[in-house]
Write a protein that holds these residues in place. Sequence first.
Motif, PDB file in Angstrom:
ATOM      1  N   VAL A 216       0.851  -1.198   0.000  1.00 30.88           N
ATOM      2  CA  VAL A 216       0.000   0.000   0.000  1.00 30.88           C
ATOM      3  C   VAL A 216       0.881   1.239   0.000  1.00 30.88           C
ATOM      4  N   ALA A 217       0.676   2.077  -1.030  1.00 33.65           N
ATOM      5  CA  ALA A 217       1.485   3.292  -1.167  1.00 33.65           C
ATOM      6  C   ALA A 217       0.807   4.510  -0.560  1.00 33.65           C
ATOM      7  N   SER A 218      -0.525   4.549  -0.612  1.00 32.59           N
ATOM      8  CA  SER A 218      -1.236   5.704  -0.076  1.00 32.59           C
ATOM      9  C   SER A 218      -2.665   5.324   0.262  1.00 32.59           C
ATOM     10  N   LEU A 219      -3.300   6.188   1.045  1.00 33.25           N
ATOM     11  CA  LEU A 219      -4.656   5.956   1.545  1.00 33.25           C
ATOM     12  C   LEU A 219      -5.570   7.092   1.107  1.00 33.25           C
ATOM     13  N   VAL A 220      -6.813   6.745   0.779  1.00 33.68           N
ATOM     14  CA  VAL A 220      -7.809   7.762   0.440  1.00 33.68           C
ATOM     15  C   VAL A 220      -9.063   7.484   1.255  1.00 33.68           C
ATOM     16  N   TYR A 221      -9.478   8.484   2.027  1.00 34.15           N
ATOM     17  CA  TYR A 221     -10.664   8.373   2.873  1.00 34.15           C
ATOM     18  C   TYR A 221     -11.812   9.149   2.233  1.00 34.15           C
ATOM     19  N   ILE A 222     -12.954   8.490   2.049  1.00 32.04           N
ATOM     20  CA  ILE A 222     -14.126   9.120   1.457  1.00 32.04           C
ATOM     21  C   ILE A 222     -15.220   9.181   2.525  1.00 32.04           C
ATOM     22  N   ALA A 223     -15.415  10.377   3.114  1.00 33.08           N
ATOM     23  CA  ALA A 223     -16.388  10.544   4.202  1.00 33.08           C
ATOM     24  C   ALA A 223     -16.263   9.378   5.190  1.00 33.08           C
ATOM     25  N   ALA A 224     -15.042   9.173   5.659  1.00 34.50           N
ATOM     26  CA  ALA A 224     -14.719   7.943   6.384  1.00 34.50           C
ATOM     27  C   ALA A 224     -14.146   8.204   7.764  1.00 34.50           C
ATOM     28  N   PHE A 225     -14.224   7.171   8.593  1.00 36.40           N
ATOM     29  CA  PHE A 225     -13.517   7.196   9.861  1.00 36.40           C
ATOM     30  C   PHE A 225     -12.021   7.017   9.603  1.00 36.40           C
ATOM     31  N   ALA A 226     -11.219   7.811  10.290  1.00 34.59           N
ATOM     32  CA  ALA A 226      -9.761   7.691  10.201  1.00 34.59           C
ATOM     33  C   ALA A 226      -9.221   7.608  11.625  1.00 34.59           C
ATOM     34  N   PRO A 227      -9.338   6.442  12.246  1.00 36.98           N
ATOM     35  CA  PRO A 227      -8.994   6.315  13.664  1.00 36.98           C
ATOM     36  C   PRO A 227      -7.501   6.333  13.941  1.00 36.98           C
ATOM     37  N   ASP A 228      -7.175   6.713  15.150  1.00 37.89           N
ATOM     38  CA  ASP A 228      -5.805   6.650  15.648  1.00 37.89           C
ATOM     39  C   ASP A 228      -5.622   5.313  16.366  1.00 37.89           C
ATOM     40  N   LYS A 229      -4.428   5.074  16.852  1.00 43.04           N
ATOM     41  CA  LYS A 229      -4.119   3.829  17.552  1.00 43.04           C
ATOM     42  C   LYS A 229      -5.063   3.613  18.727  1.00 43.04           C
ATOM     43  N   GLY A 230      -5.661   2.432  18.799  1.00 42.10           N
ATOM     44  CA  GLY A 230      -6.552   2.096  19.903  1.00 42.10           C
ATOM     45  C   GLY A 230      -7.976   2.559  19.722  1.00 42.10           C
ATOM     46  N   GLU A 231      -8.251   3.320  18.661  1.00 49.11           N
ATOM     47  CA  GLU A 231      -9.610   3.826  18.433  1.00 49.11           C
ATOM     48  C   GLU A 231     -10.414   2.865  17.559  1.00 49.11           C
ATOM     49  N   SER A 232     -11.724   2.950  17.726  1.00 49.28           N
ATOM     50  CA  SER A 232     -12.671   2.150  16.952  1.00 49.28           C
ATOM     51  C   SER A 232     -13.832   3.040  16.550  1.00 49.28           C
ATOM     52  N   VAL A 233     -14.763   2.492  15.777  1.00 50.53           N
ATOM     53  CA  VAL A 233     -15.974   3.262  15.473  1.00 50.53           C
ATOM     54  C   VAL A 233     -16.691   3.625  16.772  1.00 50.53           C
ATOM     55  N   ASN A 234     -16.799   2.672  17.684  1.00 51.78           N
ATOM     56  CA  ASN A 234     -17.492   2.935  18.953  1.00 51.78           C
ATOM     57  C   ASN A 234     -16.866   4.101  19.708  1.00 51.78           C
ATOM     58  N   SER A 235     -15.542   4.133  19.784  1.00 53.96           N
ATOM     59  CA  SER A 235     -14.894   5.198  20.549  1.00 53.96           C
ATOM     60  C   SER A 235     -15.005   6.544  19.836  1.00 53.96           C
TER      61      SER A 235
END
Length: 263
Positions: free
Chosen positions: A113-132
Amino acid sequence: MSMLKFSKFFAIAFSAALLAASGASAAPAAAAAKPSIVLVHGGFVDGSGWEGVHKILKKDGYNVTIVQNPTTSLADDVAVTKRVIAAQPGPVVLVGHSYGGVVITEAGNDEKVASLVYIAAFAPDKGESVNSLIKDPQPGAPVPPILPPQDGFLLLDKTKFAASFAADLKGETAAFMADSQVPWGVGALGGAVTEPAWKAKPSWYLVAKDDKMIPPPAQRLMSKRAGATVVETPGSHAVYVSRPQAVADLIKQAANKVTVAAK
């Protein structure tokens, strides 16, 4: 046919075959100059919503694959996504919508994977989830019409699906999406990221300014924290369906950076 004529014919045919072969070998080389695009859907839907984006990217010469992740658990969805990544011929631009952003944040650590693209998306940090990420919504933020879990899975209220998820789509399209919902596993919402790929790899983010599922202010905060290149566009949470050109354009921005780096 005389031997002389046969020899000339053979020489011409052989030369033509060599030219055809060299052209055939050049075509994959040219295609290899572009990274592969892997698209990851979010909760309540499947990969068919990417059709418009897929058509644009394919027309522009990209190798595109859509992940049909089961949205049962983050571990399962990452595993499915990584199998798709492994099958690609070269570097990958990994794209995620909504919960798919959590999946690409974890799966994006793959070396291909060279790069990431987020489309109206969750972009969590370490230890994070959708719930948090959704546990403390800002005052006045819209509340997604999620029904109580059934057998460990969630669905949106069909009667409110269009207004919350797909307000800028035609009525029949939004109704079809509501009727064809994929149950979203409660376990997937609790899946925590172990190491966010955006800390080590470049990222892009499209903010949907009319989103009623992930509030735009939350999208801006996550994209800023990730150091993403950000564009904003009018659109509902289903912006990848309603505005495929805007989404494809951002993906191509990310892909162009990979192409330049590979030269």
